[in-house]
Scaffold this motif. Structure first.
Motif, short mmCIF file in Angstrom:
data_model
loop_
_atom_site.label_atom_id
_atom_site.label_comp_id
_atom_site.label_asym_id
_atom_site.label_seq_id
_atom_site.Cartn_x
_atom_site.Cartn_y
_atom_site.Cartn_z
N ILE A 1 65.86 26.02 41.77
CA ILE A 1 65.29 27.41 41.67
C ILE A 1 63.87 27.33 41.99
O ILE A 1 63.29 28.12 42.39
N TYR A 2 63.26 26.42 40.88
CA TYR A 2 61.92 26.12 41.11
C TYR A 2 61.33 25.73 42.58
O TYR A 2 60.23 26.35 42.94
N CYS A 3 61.86 24.57 43.19
CA CYS A 3 61.54 24.16 44.50
C CYS A 3 61.29 25.11 45.43
O CYS A 3 60.34 24.97 46.25
N ARG A 4 62.28 26.06 45.72
CA ARG A 4 62.28 26.88 46.80
C ARG A 4 61.21 27.88 46.76
O ARG A 4 60.74 28.93 47.48
N LYS A 5 60.58 27.97 45.31
CA LYS A 5 59.36 28.91 45.30
C LYS A 5 57.82 28.31 45.27
O LYS A 5 56.93 28.82 45.30
N LEU A 6 58.04 26.82 45.69
CA LEU A 6 56.69 25.95 45.64
C LEU A 6 55.90 26.61 46.82
O LEU A 6 56.36 26.89 47.87
N ARG A 7 54.86 26.54 46.50
CA ARG A 7 53.69 26.58 47.63
C ARG A 7 53.27 25.47 48.26
O ARG A 7 53.30 24.48 47.44
N LEU A 8 52.79 25.33 49.36
CA LEU A 8 52.43 23.96 49.95
C LEU A 8 51.63 23.09 49.23
O LEU A 8 51.35 21.92 49.07
N HIS A 9 50.52 23.83 48.41
CA HIS A 9 49.69 23.07 47.69
C HIS A 9 50.00 22.45 46.38
O HIS A 9 49.36 21.65 45.77
N GLN A 10 51.46 22.90 46.06
CA GLN A 10 51.97 22.57 44.95
C GLN A 10 52.84 21.14 44.95
O GLN A 10 53.47 21.06 44.02
N MET A 11 52.73 20.53 46.46
CA MET A 11 53.61 19.55 46.24
C MET A 11 53.11 18.67 47.32
O MET A 11 52.04 18.71 48.11
N VAL A 12 53.72 17.42 47.60
CA VAL A 12 53.33 16.43 48.39
C VAL A 12 54.56 16.19 49.39
O VAL A 12 55.67 16.05 49.08
N ASP A 13 54.18 16.13 50.73
CA ASP A 13 55.35 15.87 51.91
C ASP A 13 55.17 14.72 52.20
O ASP A 13 54.33 14.13 52.75
N LEU A 14 56.13 13.93 51.78
CA LEU A 14 55.77 12.39 51.86
C LEU A 14 56.01 11.90 53.18
O LEU A 14 55.10 10.74 53.38
N ASP A 15 56.41 12.56 54.20
CA ASP A 15 56.60 12.37 55.61
C ASP A 15 55.04 12.41 56.10
O ASP A 15 54.68 11.78 57.04
N SER A 16 54.30 13.53 55.69
CA SER A 16 52.88 13.69 56.42
C SER A 16 51.67 13.65 55.68
O SER A 16 50.77 13.63 55.98
N LYS A 17 52.13 13.85 54.18
CA LYS A 17 51.07 14.30 53.18
C LYS A 17 49.95 15.29 53.91
O LYS A 17 49.15 15.31 53.14
N THR A 18 50.53 16.18 54.53
CA THR A 18 49.75 17.02 55.07
C THR A 18 50.48 18.46 55.22
O THR A 18 51.88 18.27 55.12
N THR A 19 50.12 19.71 55.46
CA THR A 19 50.77 20.92 56.00
C THR A 19 51.55 20.48 57.46
O THR A 19 51.03 19.39 58.07
N GLN A 20 52.58 20.95 57.59
CA GLN A 20 53.51 20.66 58.67
C GLN A 20 54.17 21.86 59.22
O GLN A 20 54.07 22.90 58.47
N ASN A 21 54.76 21.80 60.44
CA ASN A 21 55.66 22.92 60.91
C ASN A 21 54.73 24.18 60.95
O ASN A 21 55.16 25.27 60.99
N GLY A 22 53.22 23.99 60.91
CA GLY A 22 52.57 25.35 61.17
C GLY A 22 52.83 26.07 59.88
O GLY A 22 52.43 27.33 59.77
#
Length: 641
Positions: A241-262
């Motif tokens: 429930i919490y994860c689907r509310k995450l904003r991108l600056h609140q997490m690490v994307d292991l595959d890119s470590k940056t924003t992705q998919n625009g």
């Protein structure tokens, strides 16, 4: 939550949590079901239950615990508890260790860092009398026939009642949270205004969940008369429930470590989620690892479970056990067992030292890790064996652990990584099996949450396993994810609309005997009628989808008119299809009690209609006497007595 329209005739109160003291079962009264059927309740226009001012969630973890809260007026604003006194080097955390200390006369003394520090400062001769417990939550998962009387062992080897310990811990959190709420609102905060949420692993069976509820009643967290003031939340569901509310600056994307998919950094992951997206939550805690598969249903963003929760006891304490095994190999099991009992505070110290080095383990690490051995370890070993710790290390065949001149155990990184290996292998094996299931295809995100998710070794292993099939997302405050999600769940428990039953549940009934279909050894002839005994009447099958508020309806009739109580044994099985309650996979797991006293009527045959709900985090039962329309007190009890 009550999902019933409360009209005069149908005031069906869910009292499944009441604790029946089962009268000795009068043998199975050979009940024949009158009308098996499935009914779907309309769950959307539900009157909201009693009004709460605030929701407080307690994450009662194996290794660490904490609470968070939100006022119902500002649901977006989740407060995590105030910082605790006394932290550990190398461990920054808003949670406190799940450790509890009782005085020699078994009264509650302290919890968390305070308990640990006080225990540590006691004189060894004194500390033997005090009762110190840690990592005790796992006992609820590992005990086969959990009951109100299950025991735990304190560090000094003495036994204490598990229910007392859990109740002490919950009472401590109640006091802390109410104190903080009182300070916030500038007055005495009333416990009746709080809806409490306690988190448990999704793989826990019903007895463990009911045990938590019993502990909550005992601690005074909520009164037994008001069961809906407490909600049991499943840890990975809360995380989801919490994860689907995450904003991108609140997490690490292991595959890119940056924003992705625009997706720009202020968007939610949720906004990157579209109708029907599927994701897996891997909740790696101290004791257990829980895997859940959810699908998002827009526009409301409700969640639907796609596959029953799975996992096992593969939490990070597995690494502590491996370390202990390593110490036994070097210094001898007999010494370690003695040391733990004779110098319990020093043993706790040693494990704290190990913990901070454990957190420094990483796949690319090349320099060794030093673990401080407490002086009393070195001293006691010499007394016990007659030679030095250094000598033991030289003599043992463990070549990757050396003695450093500053009095430390020196582990090379491979040695540390090998302690992680059995636990991580279990998790990866489980994930691999899960991803092979047909229901688990096309997974867009994998959320890695829980304290153990911070481990770079685990992160790398999950990446290697997935090979880019899903995006791996790790929330920044990964240790608090479940806590925050549990608050959101308490604010809106109906957010998860569809779950999967973890087990098959049912009862034993008599059916008309059919030649050729039923085995001859099940034949029972009664008043000239041929019956087949032990037939398993399935309420719900393992991995079956069940909607929130959906009930399974059965009618039962008392064997004789004067009967006061109907006691029905509930059976469960891991298998989906079950024919008879005598099959090897079937276990008796609970009792359904219908209190039919005072409902005598002139009707020739009394019919008690029972509704059971399996779509919530706990199983509930309610019942009504059909001829009079009066509520019958119904309860389901899963704790063995």
């Amino acid at each position: 939550m009550m999902t019933e329209k409360e009209t005069a005739t149908e005031k069906i109160i869910s009292d499944a949590m009441a604790n029946p003291s089962p009268a000795k079962s009068m043998g199975d009264p050979g009940i024949t079901p009158l009308s098996p059927s499935h009914i779907q309740n309309d769950t959307d226009q539900v009157p909201s239950g009693p009004f709460f001012v605030v929701v407080v969630a307690i994450d009662f973890g194996t290794t660490s615990s904490g609470y968070a809260y939100a006022f119902t007026k500002e649901p977006e604003c989740i407060h995590t508890m105030r910082r605790w006194e006394g932290g550990d080097p190398g461990v920054s955390n808003q949670k406190t260790p799940t450790t509890i200390l009782l005085t020699p006369d078994r009264k509650f003394h302290s919890f968390g860092y305070a308990a640990r520090d006080f225990y540590h400062d006691l004189d060894p001769s004194e500390s033997k009398q005090w009762l110190y417990l840690e990592k005790f939550k796992m006992k609820l998962h590992t005990t086969a026939n959990l009951s109100i009387d299950t025991d735990l062992h304190a560090a000094n080897g003495k036994r204490v009642k598990a229910l007392d310990i859990f109740a002490y811990a919950l009472a401590f959190f109640k006091e802390q949270a109410l104190k903080e709420l009182s300070d916030q609102t500038g007055g005495d905060f009333d416990n009746n205004d709080v809806r409490w949420v306690i988190t448990v692993p999704a793989i826990w069976k019903m007895p463990a969940k009911q045990f938590m509820r019993e502990a909550a009643y005992k601690s005074g967290l909520v009164p037994r008369e008001n069961p809906e003031q407490l909600i049991i939340a499943l840890e990975p569901e809360a995380a989801s429930i919490y994860c689907r509310k995450l904003r991108l600056h609140q997490m690490v994307d292991l595959d890119s470590k940056t924003t992705q998919n625009g997706i720009s950094p202020t968007d939610n992951v949720g906004s990157g989620m579209t109708q029907g997206d599927r994701y897996v939550v891997v909740d790696c805690g101290g004791g257990t690892v829980d895997l859940t598969v959810h699908q998002i249903r827009l526009p409301e963003g409700h969640l639907k479970e796609l596959y029953k929760a799975s996992g096992g006891p593969y939490g990070s304490i597995g690494i502590d056990y491996e370390f202990e095994k390593l110490l036994c190999k070097i210094f001898g099991q007999d010494f370690i067992d003695q040391f733990k009992i004779k110098r319990p505070a020093a043993w706790v110290d040693l494990m704290i030292a190990f913990e901070s080095r454990k957190r420094a383990a990483a796949p690319d690490r090349t320099n060794p890790l030093n673990i401080n051995l407490p002086f009393s370890f070195i001293d006691y070993y010499k007394k016990f064996r007659g030679h030095s710790v250094e000598h033991a290390l030289r003599k043992s065949n463990v070549d990757f652990v050396k003695w450093s001149s500053q009095g430390m155990l020196r582990m090379n990184p491979d040695a540390m990584n090998s302690l992680f290996k059995p636990t991580i292998d279990h998790i990866i094996q489980h994930l691999t099996e899960l991803f092979e299931k047909p229901e688990v295809n096309d997974i867009k995100f994998l959320f890695l949450v829980g304290g153990f998710a911070e481990s770079p070794l685990l992160q790398q292993a999950v990446q290697n396993m997935l090979q880019g099939r899903s995006r791996i997302i790790i929330p920044h405050d990964v240790g608090l994810t479940i806590l925050k999600g549990a608050v959101l769940f308490g604010l809106d428990p109906s957010i998860i609309k569809v779950r999967r039953s973890p087990l098959t549940y049912g009862v034993g009934v008599l059916n008309r005997f059919v030649e050729g279909k039923h085995p001859p050894d099940k034949l029972l002839v009664k008043d000239g009628t041929r019956w087949c005994t032990d037939v398993f009447d399935t309420f719900i099958a393992s991995d079956q989808s069940v909607a929130l508020g959906e009930s399974v309806k059965r009618s039962y009739t008392p064997a004789k008119p004067s009967q006061q109580v109907i006691v029905i044994h509930v059976y469960c099985s891991e298998k989906e299809k079950v024919g008879f309650i005598s099959e090897s996979s079937v276990k008796k797991c609970g009792t359904l009690r219908l209190d039919v006293s005072g409902t005598e009527s002139s009707a020739p045959r009394r019919e008690i209609q029972t509704l059971m709900q399996f779509g919530d985090t706990e199983i509930r039962a309610m019942a009504v006497d059909v001829s009079t329309g009066r509520t019958v007190k119904a309860s389901i009890d899963f704790l063995s007595h």
